[in-house]
Design an enzyme around this catalytic site. Structure first.
Site, short mmCIF file in Angstrom:
data_model
loop_
_atom_site.label_atom_id
_atom_site.label_comp_id
_atom_site.label_asym_id
_atom_site.label_seq_id
_atom_site.Cartn_x
_atom_site.Cartn_y
_atom_site.Cartn_z
N ALA A 121 0.81 -1.23 0.00
CA ALA A 121 0.00 0.00 0.00
C ALA A 121 0.84 1.28 0.00
O ALA A 121 0.38 2.33 0.44
CB ALA A 121 -0.96 0.01 1.21
N ALA A 208 0.97 -2.63 -4.54
CA ALA A 208 1.59 -1.32 -4.74
C ALA A 208 2.88 -1.47 -5.55
O ALA A 208 3.28 -0.56 -6.29
CB ALA A 208 1.88 -0.65 -3.40
#
Length: 552
Positions: A121, A208
C-alpha cells in the site's frame, strides 16, 4: 576404488561459485546455497544501490567502500509503520538490494534479470519481507534456480518519507519511485559482473509494487532501461495508486506533528525539521475511522502523484511511453475480498448481507459520481441474482465489486491501452484463481490478495511440508510462465515447459489465461468480465462528477 572415483567426480563437478564480484561501489562477496546435485544459487544480500537519502530528496549515488563488502545478510527496511501501526521500524539508511544468481557446473553468463518491487500500500514492506517457516517470502532462490534467471529484490522508501507531496516543486513527491528507478539503473550498470544480461531486464511486482512497475513503464526516465514488465494485482490506473489531493494530505500530516501554519512555506520548513519517526507515524492508516463509515480505499492516501517530472501527466495519457515494453498483467480472482471483508464484515460471517449493505458499499466507492452511479452499478451487479438470491451469491458479489473496482477493471484498461499503443511489444492477460489456503474463510473464496506470491517464489518447494503436490504443480507453472517471459517476452517460449499455450492479448482480441493447479485448453478464456469492465469504463466514467478537488 569405484566409490572413490565417484566421490572425486562429485567433488570436481559441484556447481560453480561467483566468489568476490567487483561492482561500481567496490567488491562484494555473497554466499553459495546448494540447490540440486549440480546446481546452486549465489546469494548477495544488502548491496547498497544509492547513498543514505536526504529527507524528501531524490536518491544519490553511493560513495563506495574499501575492501570486500560481506553481502550475507539483508539490511534494514526503509522507515515505516508496523503492520499493527502502533510503532515504527526500519531505518533511513535503507537503499539496498539482494541478488540471487543460479549456477550450474560452469559460471552463468548472459542471464535474464528479474527485478522485484514489493507491495504494501506504499506504506510498508521490504525486499526481504515476512519470513514464515524458513526464508523470506521474497527469497529468490527457487525462482532463480528453476527458471534460470537472476532475481533481484529491492528496497524503496514508503509512507510519509517516500510519498509526501505538496503537489508542486516544494515537495514534489514520488521519492519511492525514484528509489526504484535508481535500483533498476544500478542493476543495468552492474549486473553483467554477476552473470546477467543488462539488455534483458524484467521489472515485476505485486499490489503497490505492481502499480510501481506500471509507473516505471510510463515514466519517460525509463526509456531503454529495461525490456519487460509484469504487474500482479495493481496498475497505475488503480484508484488507490494516485494521490489526487496531495496538499490536503500534507496539511493533515502537518497538523499531527504540530507543523500546521497558515503560511505553506513555513509549514514545509517545519515539516523538513521534524523527526522522521513522528512523520512516519503521522502517515499511518487510522483504522478506527473505518468501522461502518466509508471504504478502506479512502484511507490509502499516501501514493505517487503527477509531479510533472517522473510522472509528467495523468497515467492514462502516458501509455505511448510504455509501447516498447513487453507486458504481462493480471489479478487474483478475489483480490478485493480482504477489503470487502473490512467494508462489509458480514460477508465472512454467518450474518446475512443485505441489499442495503451492497448499495452502501457502492455509494462509498462511487461518491465522486453521486446517487446515479449507485443505482446503475447496483443494476449491473445484481443482474444475475434473480428474485431471491442465495446469501453466498450476494456475499460473493460484494467481493467481486471490490475486486473489479480496485484491481480487475484498472488492469484490463491498462492491458488495452498497452495493446493499443504497442510497437511490436507483446501483451498478456491472466486471472489467478487458485482456491484460498487461508483457513476460516467461506467456501466460495478463491485467490485472496497476495496469495499468488507463495507459488511464484517457490514456497511449495522450499517448505514442502505445508503444501500438497497440487501446490507444487501450480508453483512450477507460475515460475515457468514468468521466467519464460523474462527470457523471451513470451511466457510460452523459454527454458521451461508450460502446461497450456497462452495467447497474446491484442487490440481486437482479448484472451486471458486462468492460472490454477488444473490447467488445460479450457484455461484459455476470452473477454474477462467484459460487461463489468464496460460498465466502469463507459457508463460510469461518463457520469458527471459530483465533487471538486477541495484543497482544504
Amino acid at each position: 576404488m569405484e566409490r572413490f572415483v565417484f566421490v572425486l567426480v562429485l567433488s570436481v563437478a559441484s556447481a560453480a561459485k561467483l566468489g568476490v564480484v567487483k561492482t561500481e561501489g567496490g567488491q562484494v562477496q555473497g554466499r553459495s546455497h546448494k540447490m540440486g546435485l549440480f546446481s546452486s544459487v549465489d546469494v548477495f544480500k544488502g548491496i547498497p544501490f544509492a547513498d543514505v537519502p536526504g529527507k524528501w530528496e531524490k536518491p544519490k549515488p553511493h560513495p563506495g567502500w574499501d575492501g570486500v563488502l560481506k553481502a550475507t545478510k539483508a539490511r534494514e527496511r526503509c522507515l515505516q509503520v508496523t503492520l499493527l501501526q502502533t510503532e515504527t521500524r526500519g531505518s533511513e539508511d535503507c537503499l539496498y538490494l539482494n541478488i540471487f544468481v543460479p549456477q550450474g557446473l560452469k559460471l552463468s553468463s548472459g542471464l535474464p534479470v528479474m527485478v522485484y518491487l514489493f507491495g504494501g500500500a506504499f506504506l510498508l514492506g521490504a525486499s526481504n519481507d515476512l519470513a514464515i517457516l524458513g526464508d523470506s517470502l521474497y527469497d529468490g532462490k527457487q525462482m532463480a534456480d528453476r527458471g534460470n534467471v537472476i532475481v533481484v529484490t529491492v528496497n524503496y522508501r514508503v509512507g510519509t518519507m517516500g510519498f509526501l507531496s505538496t503537489g508542486d516543486s516544494r515537495l514534489p513527491g514520488n521519492y519511492g519511485l525514484w528509489d526504484q528507478h535508481a535500483a533498476i539503473s544500478w542493476v543495468r550498470r552492474n549486473i553483467q559482473a554477476f552473470g546477467g544480461n543488462p539488455d534483458n531486464i524484467t521489472v515485476f511486482g505485486q499490489s503497490a509494487g505492481a502499480a510501481s512497475v506500471s509507473y516505471q513503464m510510463l515514466s519517460p526516465y525509463s526509456k531503454g532501461l529495461f525490456r519487460r514488465a509484469i504487474s500482479q494485482c495493481g496498475v497505475a490506473l488503480s484508484p488507490w495508486a494516485l494521490q489526487k489531493n496531495p496538499m490536503g494530505l500534507t496539511k493533515k500530516i502537518a497538523r499531527k506533528v504540530g507543523c500546521w501554519r497558515a503560511n505553506e512555506d513555513d509549514m514545509i520548513t517545519c515539516l523538513k525539521m521534524s523527526d522522521p519517526i513522528g512523520l512516519t507515524m503521522a502517515g499511518k492508516i487510522d483504522v478506527l475511522l473505518l468501522l461502518g463509515k466509508g471504504v478502506v480505499m479512502d484511507l490509502l492516501e499516501l501514493a505517487p502523484v503527477v509531479d510533472g517530472d517522473f510522472i509528467p501527466d495523468d497515467p492514462s495519457r502516458l501509455f505511448a511511453n510504455a509501447a516498447q515494453f513487453d507486458y504481462l498483467a493480471g489479478v487474483n480472482s478475489m483480490d478485493g475480498h480482504f477489503f470487502a471483508g473490512v467494508d462489509v464484515p458480514s460477508i465472512n460471517t454467518r450474518n446475512a448481507t443485505s441489499m442495503e449493505q451492497v448499495r452502501g458499499l457502492l455509494a462509498g466507492l462511487t461518491k465522486d459520481k453521486g446517487s446515479a452511479a449507485v443505482s446503475s452499478a447496483y443494476a449491473v451487479y445484481s443482474s444475475h441474482w434473480g428474485s431471491a438470491p442465495a446469501q453466498e451469491v450476494v456475499k460473493k458479489t460484494v467481493a467481486d465489486i471490490e475486486t473489479d473496482f480496485l484491481f480487475l477493471v484498472p488492469t484490463q484498461i491498462a492491458l488495452q491501452l498497452h495493446a493499443n499503443h504497442s510497437s511490436g511489444a507483446h501483451t498478456f492477460s491472466y486471472l489467478f484463481n487458485m482456491e484460498t489456503r487461508i483457513p476460516g474463510f467461506p467456501s466460495w473464496v478463491e485467490a485472496e490478495h497476495a496469495e499468488d506470491l507463495q507459488y511464484l517464489f517457490g514456497k511449495p518447494f522450499s517448505t514442502p511440508l505445508v503444501y500438497f503436490p497440487r501446490h507444487r504443480d501450480l508453483s512450477q507453472y507460475l515460475i515457468a510462465y514468468w521466467t519464460n517471459f523474462a527470457h523471451t517476452g513470451d511466457p510460452n517460449k523459454g527454458e521451461s515447459k508450460v502446461p497450456v499455450l497462452w495467447p497474446q492479448f491484442t487490440k481486437n482480441h482479448q484472451p486471458y489465461l486462468t492460472i490454477n493447479h488444473k490447467m488445460s485448453k479450457s484455461s484459455v478464456r476470452y473477454n474477462l468480465r467484459s460487461s463489468h469492465v464496460r460498465y466502469w469504463t463507459d457508463t460510469y466514467s461518463h457520469l458527471p462528477d459530483m465533487r471538486r478537488d477541495d484543497h482544504q
